[in-house]
Write a protein that holds these residues in place. Structure first.
Motif, mmCIF file in Angstrom:
data_model
loop_
_atom_site.group_PDB
_atom_site.id
_atom_site.type_symbol
_atom_site.label_atom_id
_atom_site.label_comp_id
_atom_site.label_asym_id
_atom_site.label_seq_id
_atom_site.Cartn_x
_atom_site.Cartn_y
_atom_site.Cartn_z
ATOM 1 N N PRO A 92 0.820 -1.212 0.000
ATOM 2 C CA PRO A 92 0.000 0.000 0.000
ATOM 3 C C PRO A 92 0.860 1.271 0.000
ATOM 4 C CG PRO A 92 -0.031 -1.026 2.169
ATOM 5 C CD PRO A 92 0.742 -1.945 1.257
ATOM 6 N N GLY A 93 2.161 1.148 0.263
ATOM 7 C CA GLY A 93 3.056 2.304 0.306
ATOM 8 C C GLY A 93 3.733 2.535 -1.031
ATOM 9 N N ILE A 94 3.012 3.043 -1.999
ATOM 10 C CA ILE A 94 3.530 3.209 -3.354
ATOM 11 C C ILE A 94 4.770 4.117 -3.396
ATOM 12 C CG2 ILE A 94 2.991 4.036 -5.684
ATOM 13 C CD1 ILE A 94 0.088 3.111 -5.150
ATOM 14 N N PRO A 95 4.766 5.296 -2.757
ATOM 15 C CA PRO A 95 5.972 6.130 -2.819
ATOM 16 C C PRO A 95 7.214 5.424 -2.276
ATOM 17 C CG PRO A 95 4.119 7.432 -2.035
ATOM 18 C CD PRO A 95 3.668 5.996 -2.058
ATOM 19 N N ASP A 96 7.076 4.729 -1.155
ATOM 20 C CA ASP A 96 8.217 4.002 -0.583
ATOM 21 C C ASP A 96 8.705 2.916 -1.530
ATOM 22 O OD1 ASP A 96 8.161 5.564 1.693
ATOM 23 O OD2 ASP A 96 6.951 4.129 2.835
ATOM 24 N N GLY A 152 -1.239 14.668 -7.114
ATOM 25 C CA GLY A 152 -1.864 13.647 -6.307
ATOM 26 C C GLY A 152 -0.933 13.239 -5.177
ATOM 27 N N PRO A 153 -1.401 12.407 -4.273
ATOM 28 C CA PRO A 153 -0.586 12.058 -3.106
ATOM 29 C C PRO A 153 0.690 11.285 -3.446
ATOM 30 C CG PRO A 153 -2.651 10.817 -3.133
ATOM 31 C CD PRO A 153 -2.733 11.839 -4.217
ATOM 32 N N VAL A 154 0.662 10.430 -4.458
ATOM 33 C CA VAL A 154 1.864 9.673 -4.813
ATOM 34 C C VAL A 154 2.911 10.601 -5.417
ATOM 35 C CG1 VAL A 154 2.809 7.863 -6.303
ATOM 36 C CG2 VAL A 154 0.661 7.471 -5.070
ATOM 37 N N ALA A 155 2.515 11.409 -6.386
ATOM 38 C CA ALA A 155 3.468 12.338 -7.016
ATOM 39 C C ALA A 155 4.051 13.299 -5.987
ATOM 40 C CB ALA A 155 2.787 13.105 -8.145
ATOM 41 N N ARG A 156 3.207 13.789 -5.096
ATOM 42 C CA ARG A 156 3.688 14.723 -4.074
ATOM 43 C C ARG A 156 4.704 14.042 -3.162
ATOM 44 N NH1 ARG A 156 -0.693 15.701 -1.259
ATOM 45 N NH2 ARG A 156 -1.545 17.000 -2.892
ATOM 46 N N ALA A 157 4.377 12.851 -2.667
ATOM 47 C CA ALA A 157 5.272 12.150 -1.737
ATOM 48 C C ALA A 157 6.589 11.765 -2.405
ATOM 49 C CB ALA A 157 4.578 10.914 -1.172
#
Length: 151
Positions: free
Chosen positions: A91-95, A126-131
């Motif tokens: 569930p932690g796509i950015p990581d 979006g949250p992924v791009a931001r993170a």
């Protein structure tokens, strides 16, 4: 012809129009001797109740993302870059994207940018791009889907 400074490029792959555009751009940037790694991160549905349901859900995601990736490769020039699809499951796509970039020694991350309404999302991200862009230790290129009049 100028040589690209980017030889190992990671692309976040979710089969969206923005991800298609990101993949095509990454293949252009990698040129003939580069490697492009498209990373699809599978996320199990929160509504699966059994292990079997979870596995079926993940396999359906994998099949669909693979089909979309194969279609993208068939319709986009690779410019000689070696391109492959890899899988993550978290569930932690950015990581996951950061870990994959470190593992492969990537020198650029290219992500499709979703959402154009900056009133709904800070800076239109979006949250992924931001993170990913906030925590990256290497350059991140954010691209939106191609405009309809560009096609």
């Amino acid at each position: 012809m100028p040589v690209s400074p980017f030889h190992r490029i990671l692309v976040g792959w979710d089969a969206s129009p923005a991800a298609h555009h990101a993949l095509a751009l990454a293949m252009t940037l990698a040129d003939g001797d580069g490697i492009v790694i498209a990373r699809a991160v599978l996320t199990p549905s929160p509504h699966t109740e059994t292990g079997g349901e979870r596995q079926r859900d993940l396999e359906a995601q994998r099949r669909w993302l693979r089909e979309q990736f194969d279609t993208a490769l068939a319709t986009t020039a690779t410019h000689g870059a070696r391109v492959r699809l890899e899988w993550g499951e978290t569930p932690g796509i950015p990581d996951d994207l950061h870990a994959c970039a470190r593992l492969h020694g990537c020198d650029l991350i290219v992500l499709g940018r979703h959402g154009e309404d900056s009133r709904l999302r800070t800076g239109g991200l979006g949250p992924v791009a931001r993170a990913v862009s906030q925590d990256a230790r290497l350059p991140v290129l954010l691209v939106g889907p191609p405009d309809a009049h560009d096609e």
